[in-house]
Motif scaffolding. Structure first.
Motif, PDB file in Angstrom:
ATOM      1  N   PRO A  44       0.807  -1.225   0.000  1.00  0.00           N
ATOM      2  CA  PRO A  44       0.000   0.000   0.000  1.00  0.00           C
ATOM      3  C   PRO A  44       0.838   1.272   0.000  1.00  0.00           C
ATOM      4  CG  PRO A  44       0.196  -0.798   2.233  1.00  0.00           C
ATOM      5  CD  PRO A  44       1.017  -1.736   1.367  1.00  0.00           C
ATOM      6  N   TRP A  45       1.965   1.239  -0.684  1.00  0.00           N
ATOM      7  CA  TRP A  45       2.849   2.393  -0.659  1.00  0.00           C
ATOM      8  C   TRP A  45       2.803   3.167  -1.962  1.00  0.00           C
ATOM      9  CZ3 TRP A  45       5.212  -2.360   1.133  1.00  0.00           C
ATOM     10  CH2 TRP A  45       5.501  -3.250   0.099  1.00  0.00           C
ATOM     11  N   GLU A  46       3.084   4.448  -1.802  1.00  0.00           N
ATOM     12  CA  GLU A  46       3.333   5.319  -2.959  1.00  0.00           C
ATOM     13  C   GLU A  46       4.508   6.181  -2.560  1.00  0.00           C
ATOM     14  OE1 GLU A  46       0.250   7.858  -4.701  1.00  0.00           O
ATOM     15  OE2 GLU A  46      -1.165   6.303  -4.069  1.00  0.00           O
ATOM     16  N   PHE A  47       5.363   6.491  -3.507  1.00  0.00           N
ATOM     17  CA  PHE A  47       6.519   7.326  -3.210  1.00  0.00           C
ATOM     18  C   PHE A  47       6.522   8.537  -4.131  1.00  0.00           C
ATOM     19  CE2 PHE A  47       7.690   2.980  -2.061  1.00  0.00           C
ATOM     20  CZ  PHE A  47       8.141   3.156  -0.765  1.00  0.00           C
ATOM     21  N   MET A  48       6.781   9.700  -3.552  1.00  0.00           N
ATOM     22  CA  MET A  48       7.000  10.899  -4.373  1.00  0.00           C
ATOM     23  C   MET A  48       8.494  11.184  -4.329  1.00  0.00           C
ATOM     24  SD  MET A  48       3.928  13.320  -2.966  1.00  0.00           S
ATOM     25  CE  MET A  48       3.531  14.250  -4.427  1.00  0.00           C
ATOM     26  N   VAL A  49       9.115  11.353  -5.479  1.00  0.00           N
ATOM     27  CA  VAL A  49      10.555  11.647  -5.554  1.00  0.00           C
ATOM     28  C   VAL A  49      10.674  13.089  -6.046  1.00  0.00           C
ATOM     29  CG1 VAL A  49      12.770  10.877  -6.469  1.00  0.00           C
ATOM     30  CG2 VAL A  49      10.931   9.221  -6.158  1.00  0.00           C
ATOM     31  N   ILE A  50      11.257  13.928  -5.194  1.00  0.00           N
ATOM     32  CA  ILE A  50      11.125  15.374  -5.421  1.00  0.00           C
ATOM     33  C   ILE A  50      12.494  16.044  -5.504  1.00  0.00           C
ATOM     34  CG2 ILE A  50      10.074  17.481  -4.481  1.00  0.00           C
ATOM     35  CD1 ILE A  50       8.610  15.156  -2.612  1.00  0.00           C
ATOM     36  N   THR A  51      12.663  16.863  -6.518  1.00  0.00           N
ATOM     37  CA  THR A  51      13.870  17.680  -6.599  1.00  0.00           C
ATOM     38  C   THR A  51      13.455  19.090  -7.053  1.00  0.00           C
ATOM     39  OG1 THR A  51      16.146  17.721  -7.401  1.00  0.00           O
ATOM     40  CG2 THR A  51      14.468  17.074  -9.000  1.00  0.00           C
ATOM     41  N   GLY A  52      14.402  19.996  -7.110  1.00  0.00           N
ATOM     42  CA  GLY A  52      14.103  21.338  -7.624  1.00  0.00           C
ATOM     43  C   GLY A  52      13.340  22.183  -6.617  1.00  0.00           C
ATOM     44  N   PRO A  53      12.579  23.167  -7.127  1.00  0.00           N
ATOM     45  CA  PRO A  53      11.919  24.147  -6.239  1.00  0.00           C
ATOM     46  C   PRO A  53      10.961  23.531  -5.219  1.00  0.00           C
ATOM     47  CG  PRO A  53      11.799  24.858  -8.534  1.00  0.00           C
ATOM     48  CD  PRO A  53      12.403  23.497  -8.547  1.00  0.00           C
ATOM     49  N   LYS A  54      10.282  22.441  -5.593  1.00  0.00           N
ATOM     50  CA  LYS A  54       9.340  21.818  -4.643  1.00  0.00           C
ATOM     51  C   LYS A  54      10.098  21.232  -3.448  1.00  0.00           C
ATOM     52  CE  LYS A  54       5.260  22.358  -6.479  1.00  0.00           C
ATOM     53  NZ  LYS A  54       4.213  23.135  -5.795  1.00  0.00           N
TER      54      LYS A  54
END
Ligand SMILES: Cc1cc2nc3c(=O)[nH]c(=O)nc-3n(C[C@H](O)[C@H](O)[C@H](O)COP(=O)(O)O)c2cc1C
Length: 190
Positions: A44-54
């Motif tokens: 039941p997982w979801e991953f957000m991979v975030i770089t830059g301004p966010k």
């Protein structure tokens, strides 16, 4: 890297080199994380991979909430100043990963999902260690959960489980001591 070595070598890293982590490397780590056990094999997982301004906005939000809990500037200890510096920039890490799970279901289902995602998150951190990458499991930023939801456009039907920066370590912290087994383990029937 051998598993026991990765377990012992993993540290919470709060200072990173600015070098970008290749997307393929992060994808590989997440692939390993998704081999974690999960209740009913729901994964039941979801991953957000975030770089830059966010990612920078996420860090700034953590910085603000951290600063709020500390004495005003000029009255802080060097350790408190260091902690605020880490929070404001996530230690200069180029990437952050946020783990999510469904936010609905009865309490036992939510607990099961949280445990499943936590297992995957732990696998992620160990796989990152094996790749020579640093991470730091964080729930502190969730003290400002509303803002994180706004920044990353996370809807209310998803629960934010944990956040980690990820990048090449620029420090080698000493391992914080562990408590001994005394009083932590009950051996039954031995
Ligand atoms: C559930 C959880 C939440 C944590 N939240 C934070 C956090 O918000 N900020 C932070 O700097 N470290 C956070 N940590 C890291 C712990 O401080 C760290 O794991 C602990 O001090 C042991 O150090 P080690 O990870 O280097 O072994 C968290 C760890 C866990 C497991």
């Amino acid at each position: 890297m051998e598993l026991y070595e990765a377990i012992r070598r993993r540290r919470s890293i709060r200072k990173y080199k600015p070098d970008m982590v290749p997307r393929e490397t992060i994808a590989r780590l997440l692939e390993e994380a998704m081999w974690a056990p999960s209740g009913l094999n729901w994964q039941p997982w979801e991953f957000m991979v975030i770089t830059g301004p966010k990612k920078d906005e996420l860090a700034a939000s953590y910085g603000r909430i951290t600063e709020f809990g500390f004495p005003p500037a000029g009255q802080r200890s060097p350790a408190q100043e260091n902690f605020i510096r880490w929070a404001k920039t996530l230690g200069g890490a180029p990437v952050a990963i946020v783990a999510l799970t469904p936010a609905y279901g009865d309490p036992s289902v939510r607990k099961m999902n949280l445990e499943s995602v936590s297992a995957a998150f732990a696998y992620l951190l160990l796989a990152a260690t094996a790749e020579g990458l640093g991470t730091c499991w964080m729930t502190g930023p969730l003290r400002n959960e509303k803002e994180i939801r706004r920044i990353l456009e996370i809807p209310d039907d998803k629960e934010i489980v944990a956040i980690t920066p990820i990048g090449y370590p620029d420090e080698e912290p000493a391992p914080p001591p562990r408590k001994d087994q005394q009083g932590k383990i009950q051996w039954i029937g031995f």
